[in-house]
Write an enzyme that holds these catalytic residues in place. Structure first.
Site, short mmCIF file in Angstrom:
data_model
loop_
_atom_site.label_atom_id
_atom_site.label_comp_id
_atom_site.label_asym_id
_atom_site.label_seq_id
_atom_site.Cartn_x
_atom_site.Cartn_y
_atom_site.Cartn_z
N GLU A 155 4.21 -5.90 7.24
CA GLU A 155 3.53 -4.84 7.96
C GLU A 155 3.83 -4.59 9.36
OE1 GLU A 155 2.51 -6.82 5.73
OE2 GLU A 155 0.91 -6.33 4.35
N GLU B 297 -0.71 -9.37 -1.02
CA GLU B 297 -2.14 -9.71 -0.83
C GLU B 297 -2.70 -9.84 -2.17
OE1 GLU B 297 -2.19 -6.54 2.33
OE2 GLU B 297 -3.44 -8.07 3.44
N GLY C 254 0.58 -5.28 0.76
CA GLY C 254 -0.49 -5.19 -0.25
C GLY C 254 -0.23 -5.79 -1.68
N ALA D 260 0.77 -1.10 -0.14
CA ALA D 260 0.27 -0.05 -0.02
C ALA D 260 0.79 1.18 0.00
CB ALA D 260 -0.86 -0.10 1.46
N1 T1G Z 1 4.62 3.33 0.22
C1 T1G Z 1 5.02 4.66 -0.38
N2 T1G Z 1 6.32 4.96 -0.57
C2 T1G Z 1 7.29 3.74 -0.75
C3 T1G Z 1 6.78 2.50 -0.29
C4 T1G Z 1 5.43 2.24 0.15
N3 T1G Z 1 5.02 1.31 0.35
N4 T1G Z 1 7.98 1.53 -0.54
C5 T1G Z 1 8.93 2.17 -0.77
N5 T1G Z 1 8.72 3.81 -0.81
C6 T1G Z 1 9.22 4.83 -1.40
C7 T1G Z 1 10.51 5.06 -0.40
O1 T1G Z 1 9.86 5.98 0.61
C8 T1G Z 1 11.26 5.86 -1.16
O2 T1G Z 1 10.87 7.07 -1.73
C9 T1G Z 1 11.40 4.96 -2.57
O3 T1G Z 1 10.09 4.63 -2.40
C10 T1G Z 1 12.51 3.87 -2.67
O4 T1G Z 1 12.50 3.21 -1.50
C11 T1G Z 1 -2.47 -3.08 2.97
C12 T1G Z 1 -0.92 -1.88 5.00
C13 T1G Z 1 10.21 -1.65 -1.75
C14 T1G Z 1 12.25 -3.00 -0.73
O5 T1G Z 1 6.31 -2.11 4.13
O6 T1G Z 1 10.48 -2.38 2.00
O7 T1G Z 1 1.04 -2.82 2.21
O8 T1G Z 1 13.14 8.29 -0.54
O9 T1G Z 1 14.65 3.80 -0.86
O10 T1G Z 1 15.97 0.22 -0.86
O11 T1G Z 1 -1.59 -4.95 3.99
O12 T1G Z 1 11.20 0.62 -0.33
O13 T1G Z 1 12.87 7.93 -2.98
O14 T1G Z 1 11.22 9.52 -2.04
O15 T1G Z 1 13.29 1.70 0.19
O16 T1G Z 1 14.97 -0.28 -3.30
C15 T1G Z 1 3.90 -2.61 2.97
C16 T1G Z 1 8.31 -0.71 2.12
C17 T1G Z 1 3.23 -1.70 3.06
C18 T1G Z 1 7.55 -2.00 1.73
C19 T1G Z 1 12.46 -1.01 -1.78
N6 T1G Z 1 5.00 -2.82 2.04
N7 T1G Z 1 9.14 -0.41 1.12
O17 T1G Z 1 13.86 -0.85 -1.31
O18 T1G Z 1 14.18 1.58 -2.16
S1 T1G Z 1 1.92 -1.33 4.02
C20 T1G Z 1 6.31 -2.32 2.75
C21 T1G Z 1 10.31 -1.34 1.19
C22 T1G Z 1 0.69 -2.53 3.52
C23 T1G Z 1 -1.25 -3.82 3.32
C24 T1G Z 1 -0.39 -3.11 4.15
C25 T1G Z 1 11.40 -0.82 0.39
C26 T1G Z 1 11.34 -1.83 -0.87
P1 T1G Z 1 12.05 8.25 -1.79
P2 T1G Z 1 13.78 2.51 -0.87
P3 T1G Z 1 14.84 -0.03 -2.14
#
Ligand code: T1G
Length: 671
Positions: A125, A105, A102, A63
């Site tokens: 999450e 999912e 997400g 998400a």
């Molecule tokens: N939402 C918004 N921005 C995100 C994002 C996300 N989920 N993931 C990464 N970014 C942005 C991050 O802030 C950065 O921005 C850029 O992307 C590159 O990220 C309903 C509720 C995917 C492994 O927890 O683990 O889904 O600084 O530097 O090292 O059940 O990002 O460039 O402006 O980390 O290559 C679940 C979180 C969400 C994944 C990539 N998903 N992200 O790593 O790049 S909750 C996560 C990561 C959810 C559902 C629930 C990593 C990555 P900027 P980065 P990276």
């Protein structure tokens, strides 16, 4: 605004493709586009199967975290996932990169899943203080069983595509370049196969033993992590309730956690860590220098630990010492660490062998001339460091970066011993250097922009979380630490005990308290080594050889299993010092201990910002979460202080005799 989602038809198969950099986060626009594409495919009689795919670096990475806490725009992710689940035609997820949260999912609601060999899939999450909110805890156990679902959803660890295939999470693994072709082939194979393999219609095999075993095995790791505990409960419900009821339970849990300040704190840390990588005043046009060979001066605990970071990341290392024995000890420490990593399954024997093959050990200082970066990791003594940098100035090649691992000395003074201060930077690793995530990149007055950019890029390459610090004693982390330790010592003199103070900090969520930490690091760090000179409690302990865990006694007595016990001897020493101060001993409340050890840290953080020694308050949070174990679910010292409020902190600081930083209100109250 053009939709990030496009569709294309391939002989009766509709590909719904999303291109929403940087990570195809499932924001409102993406969700709307995906639902439109899905509906188009389901309504078109010429379409027999539908594929969800993504452009760029990854399949949906979750998400859009930036949307959290704001009004949810329809369609929600849950709505989209239900539509996929109910589709009357086969829907296939074509996964590359990191299908997380997400994204995972959405893939679970599809009827088939294909992943590239390098893909990773997970439900992280809980790292944001949440549980999956779109059916993850209900579909995953139906597909892979309770034990695997617990590992993925309660610990938040992503899984490799190969392992996902082994446990049935994905149907096929492809070469990295053949994903869409393979997905199209699968689509044509299953286009007319019925019934559709709906995950939500599968049964969960109850496995109470697996749940009990998981809770027992990971008790320490998930202690205090409310979201992990709730993820386990959601998975338990998947085995107990009909799908719809389990889904409702998960949703209610998700919404409750979303409103929990602990999740807000963890989401703050997520973005703060990424914000820390940005260097104020340096644009993306500044290129990093090339670094392929790293020289490290000093093969002691720090030097060897630093070497392991670079070797593990595939960089060649020249490790320099002044004696063969010291070099041998360093080599052994490095080899033992890699062996231990292999034994623990953190890396394969082949990977360890490849890493060690990159290590070159030398006694000849001139060998550093072949290095692109040289890191000095010797004894914390300014004269020694100055000598080394003066020599380096003559030996290092032009354009090489010269770094000091100093933990508090003046980097500008070190840089001034060279003819190239613009090539000098601080790289402050935290012990153990190959484990602690934090790296303070110390920006000297003359440090060149591309040197800083190179340092931050290298930090990412070796898996560190980097924070830029200005030149000031202790930089960011240790400058706050000093405030805490000083006040902790004062509290001892007034009647508190090491056990009480440490317990207050552990109950706050720190991995250990100030005195346990001192015993671990060494009470004798920075001691003048003269047992005849005793003016402080610490000097009294050092004089008696109570140097901490390494001597079996420090602020605590340690048994053979290094378990700490309150020390009668320390109690006597404290009594002696209290008498000397003629201060009446008093019972001190836990609240006072917390206020007097943490509020001065926050005040010092404000001063760091005022002096320009830290770029932003969130950098201070990142330093303490990744360098000292401040609980992420409390967001870091500055985030936590905002929750406490300026008035409360300022009043307490004044009551305990501190001068409130002039910018503290601004730091804590500016949105
Ligand atoms: N939402 C918004 N921005 C995100 C994002 C996300 N989920 N993931 C990464 N970014 C942005 C991050 O802030 C950065 O921005 C850029 O992307 C590159 O990220 C309903 C509720 C995917 C492994 O927890 O683990 O889904 O600084 O530097 O090292 O059940 O990002 O460039 O402006 O980390 O290559 C679940 C979180 C969400 C994944 C990539 N998903 N992200 O790593 O790049 S909750 C996560 C990561 C959810 C559902 C629930 C990593 C990555 P900027 P980065 P990276």
């Amino acid at each position: 605004m053009t939709s990030p989602v496009t569709v294309s038809t391939h002989n009766g198969v509709l590909i719904v493709s999303c291109d929403s950099p940087p990570v195809n986060a499932l924001g409102a626009g993406v969700r709307a586009g995906l639902l439109e594409g899905l509906t188009l495919g389901l309504d078109d009689p010429g379409v027999e199967a539908i594929i969800f795919a993504c452009a760029g670096r990854t399949f949906f990475a979750g998400a859009d975290i930036a949307e959290f806490g704001k009004p949810m725009k329809t369609p929600s992710l849950s709505d989209l996932v239900v539509c996929i689940d109910n589709a009357h035609k086969p829907v296939i997820a074509a996964i590359h990169g990191t299908a997380l949260g997400g994204g995972c999912e959405l893939a679970l609601a599809c009827h088939y899943r294909v992943a590239t060999r390098s893909a990773k899939i997970g439900l992280p999450e809980v790292r944001l203080g949440l549980v999956p909110g779109a059916g993850g805890t209900q579909r995953l156990p139906r597909l892979v069983g309770i034990a695997m679902a617990l590992e993925m959803a309660a610990l938040g660890e992503p899984m490799s595509a190969a392992r996902a295939k082994d446990i049935g999470l994905v149907d096929a693994v492809t070469a990295d370049g053949a994903l869409v072709e393979h997905a199209l082939g699968l689509a044509r194979t299953v286009a007319r196969q019925r019934p559709l393999p709906r995950v939500s219609e599968q049964r969960v095999v109850p496995d109470p033993e697996a749940i009990a075993q998981f809770r027992h095995t990971h008790a320490r790791r998930i202690a205090g992590l409310h979201a992990s505990t709730m993820a386990i409960t959601c998975i338990e419900k998947a085995a107990e309730l009909p799908f719809a009821e389990g889904l409702a339970f998960e949703r209610a849990t998700f919404m409750r956690l979303m409103a929990d300040p602990r999740s807000a704190a963890q989401r703050h840390v997520f973005f703060a860590e990424r914000q820390a990588a940005r260097i104020d005043g340096i644009g993306s046009d500044i290129a990093a220098r090339s670094v392929e060979r790293v020289g490290i001066i000093g093969a002691g605990t720090m030097g060897s630990g630093i070497a392991i970071n670079f070797l593990s990341a595939g960089l060649a290392v020249t490790l320099l010492e002044t004696s063969a024995d010291a070099l041998k000890r360093g080599q052994e420490q490095i080899a033992n660490t890699f062996s231990s990593n292999v034994a623990k399954g953190r890396m394969t024997a082949r990977q360890a062998e490849q890493a060690l093959a990159l290590l070159d050990v030398k006694l000849d200082f001139d060998a550093l001339g072949a290095c692109d970066l040289v890191i000095e990791a010797v004894f914390e003594n300014m004269n020694i460091k100055k000598d080394i940098f003066a020599r380096l100035d003559h030996v290092a090649r032009e354009g090489a970066i010269l770094a000091s691992n100093t933990s508090y000395l003046d980097l500008d003074e070190i840089a001034a011993t060279t003819s190239r201060p613009s090539d000098v930077v601080g790289l402050h690793f935290f012990s153990p250097a190959h484990i602690m995530k934090l790296l303070e990149v110390v920006r000297g007055n003359c440090t060149a922009p591309d040197v800083l950019v190179t340092a931050m890029a290298l930090a990412r390459r070796i898996g560190k979380v980097a924070v830029v610090a200005g030149v000031t004693p202790g930089f960011i982390g240790n400058r706050l630490l000093r405030c805490r330790q000083n006040e902790a010592m004062n509290l001892l003199l007034e009647g508190a005990t090491p056990e009480q103070i440490d317990c207050v900090h552990r109950n706050f969520g720190m991995p250990m308290g100030p005195f346990q930490m001192t015993d671990l690091a060494g009470v004798d760090i920075g001691w003048h080594r003269d047992p005849a000179r005793v003016e402080t409690i610490r000097e009294a302990l050092c004089a008696e050889g109570r140097w901490g865990q390494k001597t079996g006694a420090g602020f605590y007595d340690y048994d053979e299993r290094r378990k700490p016990h309150p020390s009668p001897r320390v109690a006597e020493i404290l009594q002696e010092f209290r008498k000397k101060r003629k201060s009446s001993e008093r019972a001190i409340s836990d609240d006072e201990i917390l206020a007097r050890t943490l509020f001065p840290m926050v005040n010092e953080g404000a001063l760091l910002l005022l002096e320009g020694k830290a770029q932003r308050a969130s950098d201070i949070d990142v330093a303490w979460v990744y360098g000292y174990g401040w609980p992420a679910w409390r967001g870091g010292p500055m985030f936590w202080a905002r929750e406490q409020g300026f008035e409360k902190i300022a009043a307490a600081l004044e009551m305990y005799g501190f001068v409130v930083a002039p910018n503290l209100r601004d730091v804590l109250e500016t949105p």
